[in-house]
Write a protein that holds these residues in place. Structure first.
Motif, PDB file in Angstrom:
ATOM      1  N   VAL A 297      74.731 -22.687  17.449  1.00 50.47           N
ATOM      2  CA  VAL A 297      73.822 -22.108  16.457  1.00 50.47           C
ATOM      3  C   VAL A 297      74.214 -22.555  15.059  1.00 50.47           C
ATOM      4  N   GLU A 298      75.491 -22.421  14.708  1.00 43.42           N
ATOM      5  CA  GLU A 298      75.944 -22.806  13.376  1.00 43.42           C
ATOM      6  C   GLU A 298      75.739 -24.298  13.143  1.00 43.42           C
ATOM      7  N   ARG A 299      75.961 -25.110  14.164  1.00 44.58           N
ATOM      8  CA  ARG A 299      75.782 -26.556  14.018  1.00 44.58           C
ATOM      9  C   ARG A 299      74.322 -26.907  13.758  1.00 44.58           C
ATOM     10  N   HIS A 300      73.426 -26.330  14.546  1.00 45.31           N
ATOM     11  CA  HIS A 300      72.009 -26.616  14.372  1.00 45.31           C
ATOM     12  C   HIS A 300      71.463 -26.011  13.078  1.00 45.31           C
ATOM     13  N   LEU A 301      72.072 -24.921  12.628  1.00 42.27           N
ATOM     14  CA  LEU A 301      71.651 -24.325  11.368  1.00 42.27           C
ATOM     15  C   LEU A 301      71.928 -25.289  10.216  1.00 42.27           C
ATOM     16  N   ARG A 302      73.057 -25.972  10.257  1.00 43.66           N
ATOM     17  CA  ARG A 302      73.421 -26.900   9.183  1.00 43.66           C
ATOM     18  C   ARG A 302      72.635 -28.212   9.265  1.00 43.66           C
ATOM     19  N   THR A 303      72.299 -28.646  10.470  1.00 45.34           N
ATOM     20  CA  THR A 303      71.588 -29.919  10.604  1.00 45.34           C
ATOM     21  C   THR A 303      70.075 -29.741  10.532  1.00 45.34           C
ATOM     22  N   GLY A 304      69.559 -28.749  11.246  1.00 44.36           N
ATOM     23  CA  GLY A 304      68.114 -28.553  11.303  1.00 44.36           C
ATOM     24  C   GLY A 304      67.579 -27.503  10.361  1.00 44.36           C
ATOM     25  N   GLY A 305      68.446 -26.643   9.841  1.00 39.36           N
ATOM     26  CA  GLY A 305      68.023 -25.625   8.887  1.00 39.36           C
ATOM     27  C   GLY A 305      67.589 -24.312   9.496  1.00 39.36           C
ATOM     28  N   GLY A 306      67.434 -24.261  10.837  1.00 36.14           N
ATOM     29  CA  GLY A 306      67.001 -23.014  11.450  1.00 36.14           C
ATOM     30  C   GLY A 306      67.030 -23.088  12.962  1.00 36.14           C
ATOM     31  N   VAL A 307      67.057 -21.918  13.579  1.00 36.48           N
ATOM     32  CA  VAL A 307      67.002 -21.819  15.038  1.00 36.48           C
ATOM     33  C   VAL A 307      66.066 -20.668  15.407  1.00 36.48           C
TER      34      VAL A 307
ATOM     35  N   ALA B  76      66.736 -26.847  -8.798  1.00 35.08           N
ATOM     36  CA  ALA B  76      67.185 -27.416  -7.531  1.00 35.08           C
ATOM     37  C   ALA B  76      68.675 -27.129  -7.442  1.00 35.08           C
ATOM     38  N   ALA B  77      69.252 -27.311  -6.256  1.00 34.41           N
ATOM     39  CA  ALA B  77      70.664 -26.973  -6.083  1.00 34.41           C
ATOM     40  C   ALA B  77      71.277 -27.823  -4.984  1.00 34.41           C
ATOM     41  N   ARG B  78      72.591 -27.906  -4.997  1.00 35.55           N
ATOM     42  CA  ARG B  78      73.314 -28.564  -3.908  1.00 35.55           C
ATOM     43  C   ARG B  78      73.787 -27.516  -2.905  1.00 35.55           C
ATOM     44  N   HIS B  79      73.603 -27.809  -1.637  1.00 35.42           N
ATOM     45  CA  HIS B  79      74.065 -26.896  -0.597  1.00 35.42           C
ATOM     46  C   HIS B  79      75.592 -26.846  -0.616  1.00 35.42           C
ATOM     47  N   PRO B  80      76.201 -25.652  -0.616  1.00 33.30           N
ATOM     48  CA  PRO B  80      77.653 -25.554  -0.768  1.00 33.30           C
ATOM     49  C   PRO B  80      78.447 -26.127   0.405  1.00 33.30           C
ATOM     50  N   VAL B  81      77.822 -26.281   1.568  1.00 39.12           N
ATOM     51  CA  VAL B  81      78.525 -26.812   2.737  1.00 39.12           C
ATOM     52  C   VAL B  81      78.186 -28.278   2.970  1.00 39.12           C
ATOM     53  N   THR B  82      76.905 -28.607   2.998  1.00 44.93           N
ATOM     54  CA  THR B  82      76.503 -29.977   3.310  1.00 44.93           C
ATOM     55  C   THR B  82      76.522 -30.892   2.084  1.00 44.93           C
ATOM     56  N   GLY B  83      76.464 -30.303   0.881  1.00 45.16           N
ATOM     57  CA  GLY B  83      76.434 -31.093  -0.343  1.00 45.16           C
ATOM     58  C   GLY B  83      75.093 -31.723  -0.648  1.00 45.16           C
ATOM     59  N   GLU B  84      74.079 -31.445   0.170  1.00 44.51           N
ATOM     60  CA  GLU B  84      72.765 -32.054  -0.016  1.00 44.51           C
ATOM     61  C   GLU B  84      71.968 -31.336  -1.111  1.00 44.51           C
ATOM     62  N   TRP B  85      71.142 -32.114  -1.822  1.00 46.31           N
ATOM     63  CA  TRP B  85      70.234 -31.523  -2.792  1.00 46.31           C
ATOM     64  C   TRP B  85      69.070 -30.867  -2.061  1.00 46.31           C
TER      65      TRP B  85
END
Length: 306
Positions: free
Chosen positions: A23-33, A195-204
């Motif tokens: 769940v946590e992995r897919h949350l970071r890659t896909g944004g939701g479950v 806009a903001a950077r994600h604190p874990v992935t670093g993505e805008w």
């Protein structure tokens, strides 16, 4: 990502330990479950499931829409009339403090409509016209709110108190400029991120609610009627400017809405569904509906602007 129960009657909460890492992995890659087909008895079971992710559930502080508390840390979804469309947005992106995780539990699916559309905030950021994206990042956004007078949620409800001193202390702590107007009502201004950077992935990510707060979000006749009531746009229930106080033109917000709409996806709710989103990576909204509908919400993992 869909997590579907392997068998009938499988309790969602009891299934979490086996699913947590995925769940946590897919949350970071896909944004939701989406959890579907599991047994979830009531709002208290939903609250326990959300809390089991390891963060205390958050209260709906400095809220901008009407909601009701269902149980501790659990609220109704926005209580707007069923015919109204709620645009895509990231929860509390109009502030400098927001939840990283948000859960939606469908207790009763509407017989027609009522979907909760979502959009990838990274893709929205990447697709935003460069000139708009740069202005939003460089200038930030100033949200202006005028409470009460029957035009917006009363400040007593938003701040959970009737004590002006408590309101002033909250505003000072959260970098919100506040003033009491001659009629005893409250006006606030807060400069926040575009806009903001994600604190874990670093993505805008595209992370604001300018398109909701801006006066151009109102139907033309509603906008004209409000401007007949108030002295100028500074007295509107809510509006948004660039962080330096200069106005945002309607065309820029129309372009923002267009990008959001092009990235919108949705699915029909089924009773018992739970959708979990990374609130920075994924925006959400609500489609109009007919008939009864009950979707409740929980939020956790507080994050503040850097």
């Amino acid at each position: 990502m869909l997590f579907e129960a392997a068998g009938e009657g499988l309790a969602l909460g009891a299934s979490l330990p086996a699913m947590r890492e995925a769940v946590e992995r897919h949350l970071r890659t896909g944004g939701g479950v989406l959890f579907r087909g599991f047994s979830l008895d009531d709002a208290d079971a939903f609250r326990a499931f959300a809390a089991d992710f390891g963060h205390p559930l958050l209260t709906y502080e400095f809220g901008s829409t009407p909601r009701s508390q269902v149980t501790s840390g659990v609220y109704t979804s926005t209580e707007y009339p069923p015919h109204q469309h709620i645009p895509l947005h990231n929860e509390q992106a109009y502030t400098r403090d927001w939840p990283m995780k948000i859960w939606f539990y469908c207790m009763q699916a509407a017989p027609e409509g009522g979907e909760t559309p979502i959009a990838d905030s990274r893709a929205v950021f990447a697709a935003m016209p460069e000139a708009i994206r740069r202005r939003f990042i460089d200038k930030g956004l100033m949200y202006v709110r005028n409470f009460g007078n029957g035009l917006d949620v009363p400040w007593q409800q938003v701040f959970g108190t009737k004590d002006r001193a408590e309101v002033e202390a909250y505003c000072a702590k959260h970098a919100i400029a506040c003033e009491w107007k001659e009629d005893g009502e409250l006006r606030t201004r807060q400069v926040c991120q575009g806009a903001a950077r994600h604190p874990v992935t670093g993505e805008w990510v595209w992370f604001n609610q300018a398109h909701l707060f801006h006066v151009s979000n109102l139907e033309p006749e509603v906008r004209e009627s409000l401007l007949d009531i108030v002295e100028d746009e500074a007295d509107l229930p809510r509006n948004v400017l660039y962080g330096d106080g200069t106005p945002i033109d309607d065309a820029a917000l129309d372009a923002v809405r267009g990008v959001l709409e092009r990235h919108r996806i949705s699915f029909p709710w089924q009773a018992g569904d739970v959708m979990m989103l990374d609130n920075m990576l994924t925006a959400h909204g609500r489609a109009p509906f007919k008939g009864p509908r009950k979707v409740i919400v929980a939020m956790a993992e507080a994050q503040s602007a850097q």
